[in-house]
Scaffold this motif. Structure first.
Motif, PDB file in Angstrom:
ATOM      1  N   ASP A  59       3.183   7.511   0.634  1.00  0.00           N
ATOM      2  CA  ASP A  59       3.698   8.162   2.045  1.00  0.00           C
ATOM      3  C   ASP A  59       3.570   7.168   3.146  1.00  0.00           C
ATOM      4  N   LEU A  60       2.272   6.520   3.285  1.00  0.00           N
ATOM      5  CA  LEU A  60       2.309   5.543   4.458  1.00  0.00           C
ATOM      6  C   LEU A  60       3.400   4.370   4.275  1.00  0.00           C
ATOM      7  N   ILE A  61       3.565   4.003   3.240  1.00  0.00           N
ATOM      8  CA  ILE A  61       4.482   2.900   3.112  1.00  0.00           C
ATOM      9  C   ILE A  61       6.035   3.498   3.421  1.00  0.00           C
ATOM     10  N   ASP A  62       6.443   4.650   2.977  1.00  0.00           N
ATOM     11  CA  ASP A  62       7.594   5.580   3.647  1.00  0.00           C
ATOM     12  C   ASP A  62       7.836   5.235   4.968  1.00  0.00           C
ATOM     13  N   VAL A  85       5.070  -4.927   9.369  1.00  0.00           N
ATOM     14  CA  VAL A  85       3.960  -4.233  10.160  1.00  0.00           C
ATOM     15  C   VAL A  85       2.744  -4.761   9.956  1.00  0.00           C
ATOM     16  N   SER A  86       2.625  -5.823   9.088  1.00  0.00           N
ATOM     17  CA  SER A  86       1.456  -6.323   8.474  1.00  0.00           C
ATOM     18  C   SER A  86       0.296  -6.648   9.643  1.00  0.00           C
ATOM     19  N   SER A  87       0.904  -6.847  10.784  1.00  0.00           N
ATOM     20  CA  SER A  87      -0.109  -7.342  11.862  1.00  0.00           C
ATOM     21  C   SER A  87      -0.334  -6.193  12.936  1.00  0.00           C
ATOM     22  N   ASP A 116      -4.691   0.293  10.766  1.00  0.00           N
ATOM     23  CA  ASP A 116      -5.564   1.475  11.121  1.00  0.00           C
ATOM     24  C   ASP A 116      -5.295   2.740  10.033  1.00  0.00           C
ATOM     25  N   LYS A 117      -4.028   3.020  10.049  1.00  0.00           N
ATOM     26  CA  LYS A 117      -3.645   4.123   8.905  1.00  0.00           C
ATOM     27  C   LYS A 117      -3.802   3.469   7.544  1.00  0.00           C
ATOM     28  N   LEU A 118      -3.635   2.261   7.187  1.00  0.00           N
ATOM     29  CA  LEU A 118      -3.833   1.677   6.094  1.00  0.00           C
ATOM     30  C   LEU A 118      -5.640   1.586   5.435  1.00  0.00           C
ATOM     31  N   ALA A 119      -6.085   1.514   6.537  1.00  0.00           N
ATOM     32  CA  ALA A 119      -7.750   1.786   6.278  1.00  0.00           C
ATOM     33  C   ALA A 119      -7.997   2.930   6.118  1.00  0.00           C
ATOM     34  N   LYS A 120      -7.472   4.055   6.773  1.00  0.00           N
ATOM     35  CA  LYS A 120      -7.627   5.505   6.619  1.00  0.00           C
ATOM     36  C   LYS A 120      -7.411   5.680   5.158  1.00  0.00           C
ATOM     37  N   VAL A 121      -6.149   5.256   4.744  1.00  0.00           N
ATOM     38  CA  VAL A 121      -5.897   5.747   3.311  1.00  0.00           C
ATOM     39  C   VAL A 121      -6.831   5.123   2.384  1.00  0.00           C
ATOM     40  N   LYS A 122      -7.275   3.928   2.568  1.00  0.00           N
ATOM     41  CA  LYS A 122      -8.182   3.409   1.517  1.00  0.00           C
ATOM     42  C   LYS A 122      -9.493   4.059   1.592  1.00  0.00           C
ATOM     43  N   LYS A 123      -9.864   4.581   2.739  1.00  0.00           N
ATOM     44  CA  LYS A 123     -11.035   5.326   2.953  1.00  0.00           C
ATOM     45  C   LYS A 123     -10.813   6.800   2.066  1.00  0.00           C
TER      46      LYS A 123
END
Ligand code: PLP
Length: 809
Positions: free
Chosen positions: A479-482, A502-504, A510-517
């Motif tokens: 969903d984040l990638i979408d 968007v990789s920088s 921050d959202k990617l970190a949240k998804v991982k968490k």
């Protein structure tokens, strides 16, 4: 396809279906019955498309590929099929209204026991990609009643329980009694002259086994293609049994009955005994003969073309050498049943068959003793002998006096049948599964064949299906990638490269970190529930999951952890970044060193986890029974992907790709597809360490490595090695590992790579300290994972090897 329009329609059909199937009220259904009901509903939905797919292939006389593999490690099908037909949400909502959660229903499906590791999982990804790309391609294998084994850990040790995965039935399969064929074993075969001076084969006194296909639909992704995975089961008819009685006596009939029942009973017959090996050879021929007979029958009935044009319409792929008997079996059919001349039959066979090599470990190269082969498959043996004679004559003509050349390419040599040589000779294409692996095949393993047939060789780097390993396993990340780049990547994974834009971007990272968490929390909840233990989600999740093998070096990992533990004990004030080390994987039941490695991991884990002085910083866990479903929980939660095989040993690896796709950073050697992963993402977005394949090869050829020298010169290694045998690890002894590392001179360079491995871990911790930089690397890994989609791999097979094209259904 006439889909369920909304949740109301789902509920209506579900209710009707459940009544018919179970004869009870909805509220009395068990979760397993709920699962089966939905599975049958999906089968109803796709049944028309399934029939239609085969009709269209036949109408258009489309060239089709049949992918023969002794394993298909499918994983669960409920959710992936729902996603494939685009009805996951409707199903979830409908179930919710009826009082169930889809997430509780999904685990009711048992993982099919049809495979054990990377090779089988690759086959599963491939048939998924074939259907997704609307390519006419099908799987062919055996319907094993029991899988490898269910693994439990008791007192730190692996315990193997039978995997009776079919107990509650399998709703995805359809038995097709009308498509059964007969497979012949044993008896005598010889050639005799016919009236017109030709030779014909007589095969008599053989036993006949009935092969019955069970078909599983392979459902395309958002298209109408439904291909087939055909699984064969061995049976006997009353006529077969009667035949045995008349050919022999009741002892022969009794033996026959037992043998037939064994053919499709176990995925992995014990190969330590002659009988076990013989059974495995029976399985291989059973799968090949049944598969080929049904392909030829279908070709003649539906395509109505000459057998001289077989290779224009049919491609047959062999996944490693287990199905290599397709070469002599297709020859048998063309010679004995179609009456072709040898040269024509050979030409057609070679044009039809293509071969993928999966391993360069010498002990894994398949060979069969000639006496066993000959007695079990007398007609096939005559053909193999003729292939070998003609081939060696040719080789000796090309290289007069060079007996080394003849030996290195012979199919029959030293009393054995060499399956890899048969596969290379009998096919028009040979490929490795990663660049480095394909190069090693050309340079050493199959070098002599390469000098004779240079154009036959190519590389097809493995891939995995992002539908299962990203869309299904990690909906949060999907969903984040979408949100970041749109959803076109779901159909075309190469579009993931857009994530680089968007990789920088801090907000995205921050959202990617949240998804991982969030994914680490899901895993932590599972571990809490299953093992009643807490893991800290703000620690680094460092994961190694794969079959346990010396060359994969789980030993290096656990020795690194043990060293970290000693360091913390010796320096009580030292603070390191908290780490959670997770392991998973089965050891072959006869593989002592692998089993002792599991024991070592568990004993070290116990010692560390109970030690209050370190267990805030270090936690180690071995998860039982690693399989596809557990993988779907683990890959999304990983920060670090351990890919640490001895360079030159891992043909490709595919676990590495699943981790990368889920944003983990690879900590690995320059081996298999790691080489390509780190080329794609760049050295700054992965951590590479250790000997290179050339260096390993050099040590093997010229010596120069002594593990005892490592023991003498490196005090860390001395401490670790001593602890294996002096009882300091909870009073346990690991003599077999000690012997392998020191007395047998560390064949896999664990000690040689130890220092570099420790430094690589330091580098990981250094990078993790900068969270923004870390998740930038994570995003770069996801962005480049498109290349490692099996869709790309299958497109390459389709255009370069099989010459097949998509067919719209
Ligand atoms: C992907 C996968 C493998 C292969 O893992 P490697 O790390 O490539 O050896 C083995 N088992 C399962 C269940 C898998 O999903």
């Amino acid at each position: 396809m006439k889909k369920w329009q909304d949740k109301e329609e789902f509920k209506k059909i579900f209710t009707e279906k459940a009544h018919v199937l179970w004869e009870k009220e909805l509220r009395d259904l068990t979760l397993n019955e709920v699962y089966q009901t939905i599975a049958y509903m999906i089968r109803d939905l796709v049944s028309e498309d399934w029939i239609r797919t085969n009709e269209v292939y036949a109408e258009q006389k489309a060239k089709q590929v049949y992918y023969f593999s002794i394993e298909f490690l499918l994983g669960r099908l409920l959710q992936s099929n729902l996603i494939g037909i685009g009805l996951e949400d409707i199903c979830r909502q409908g179930l919710e209204d009826l009082g169930w959660k889809l997430e509780d229903v999904v685990p009711q499906e048992r993982d099919p026991g049809l495979g054990n590791g990377g090779l089988g999982r690759l086959a599963a990804c491939f048939i998924d990609s074939l259907a997704a790309l609307q390519l006419p391609g099908h799987g062919c294998s055996i319907r094993y009643q029991y899988g490898l084994f269910n693994q439990r850990i008791v007192d730190g040790q692996q315990v193997e329980l039978p995997d009776n995965w079919l107990v509650n039935g399998y709703p995805w399969e359809v038995k097709r009694v009308d498509k059964a064929v007969n497979v012949r074993f044993g008896g005598n075969a010889y050639m005799r002259p016919t009236e017109d001076g030709e030779l014909e084969c007589v095969h008599e006194n053989y036993s006949s086994v009935r092969a019955v296909p069970y078909d599983v639909p392979v459902i395309g992704y958002h298209n109408d293609t439904v291909n087939t995975l055909r699984l064969w089961r061995a049976e006997y008819s009353r006529e077969d049994l009667y035949r045995e009685l008349t050919l022999g006596d009741r002892h022969r009939a009794f033996r026959y009955k037992n043998n037939v029942q064994l053919i499709s009973r176990f995925l992995y017959p014990e190969d330590s005994t002659e009988d076990g090996r013989r059974l495995r050879l029976m399985q291989e021929y059973f799968m090949v003969s049944a598969g080929l007979q049904s392909i030829v029958r279908h070709y003649k009935r539906k395509y109505k073309e000459s057998m001289y044009k077989f290779d224009q319409y049919i491609a047959i792929h062999i996944n490693d050498t287990h199905p290599a008997l397709v070469v002599p079996e297709l020859m048998r059919i063309l010679l004995d049943e179609e009456g072709m001349a040898w040269e024509d039959a050979w030409d057609i066979t070679c044009r039809t068959v293509a071969y993928t090599n999966h391993t360069i470990l010498p002990e894994a190269m398949e060979k069969w003793s000639i006496p066993m082969f000959q007695s079990l498959l007398p007609r096939i043996y005559l053909i193999v002998e003729e292939i070998n004679n003609r081939w060696l004559k040719e080789v000796r003509r090309l290289y007069p006096g060079d007996e080394n050349k003849a030996r290195s390419v012979a199919i029959l040599w030293d009393g054995q049948v060499h399956m890899a040589h048969l596969s290379v000779l009998g096919s028009h294409s040979v490929n490795g599964v990663a660049e480095i692996h394909s190069q090693i095949l050309k340079d050493s393993t199959l070098h002599q064949f390469y000098t004779i047939f240079p154009n036959r060789f190519s590389n097809k780097t493995n891939g995995v299906t992002h539908r299962r390993w990203l869309i299904e396993a990690n909906p949060q990340l999907s969903d984040l990638i979408d949100e970041a780049i749109g959803d076109e990547w779901r159909l075309e994974p190469s579009k993931l490269i857009r994530l680089k834009t968007v990789s920088s971007d801090s907000a995205f990272l921050d959202k990617l970190a949240k998804v991982k968490k969030a994914r680490k929390e899901i895993l932590a909840d599972y571990i809490k529930k299953e093992y009643d233990t807490n893991i800290a989600v703000d620690s680094i999740f460092d994961i190694q999951i794969k079959r346990i093998h010396l060359y994969k070096r789980q030993l290096l990992n656990i020795l690194g952890i043990l060293h970290l533990y000693y360091t913390l004990k010796a320096n009580p004030d030292l603070r390191v970044r908290p780490h959670t080390f997770l392991f998973g994987g089965k050891a072959a039941s006869g593989y002592g060193e692998a089993k002792q490695t599991i024991k070592l991991i568990n004993v070290v884990a116990n010692m560390i986890n109970r030690d209050k002085q370190v267990n805030k910083q270090l936690k180690v866990l071995f998860l039982e029974n690693y399989n596809v479903s557990l993988g779907q929980l683990l890959f999304p939660a990983a920060d670090v992907s351990e890919q640490i095989s001895t360079a030159g040993k891992e043909a490709s690896g595919t676990g590495n790709m699943k981790f990368m796709m889920n944003g983990a950073i690879t900590l690995g050697t320059m081996d298999g597809a790691n080489v390509e992963i780190c080329r794609e993402v760049g050295m700054e977005h992965c951590v590479i360490f250790g000997l290179r394949a050339e260096e390993v090869m050099n040590y093997y050829m010229h010596g120069g490595y002594s593990s005892w020298n490592m023991y003498s010169s490196d005090p860390r290694i001395r401490q670790l090695m001593n602890s294996l045998v002096d009882g300091s690890i909870n009073g346990e002894h690991f003599g077999m590992l000690y012997e392998s590392l020191l007395d047998r001179n560390d064949e896999f360079f664990v000690l040689k790579d130890f220092a570099a491995y420790c430094e690589a871990h330091t580098e990981i911790s250094r990078r993790y300290a900068n969270q923004k930089q870390w998740f930038h690397s994570s995003a770069i890994n996801i962005a480049h994972s498109g290349y490692f989609s099996s869709d790309r791999t299958i497109q390459q097979y389709a255009s370069d090897i099989w010459r097949i094209k998509p067919v719209k259904v």
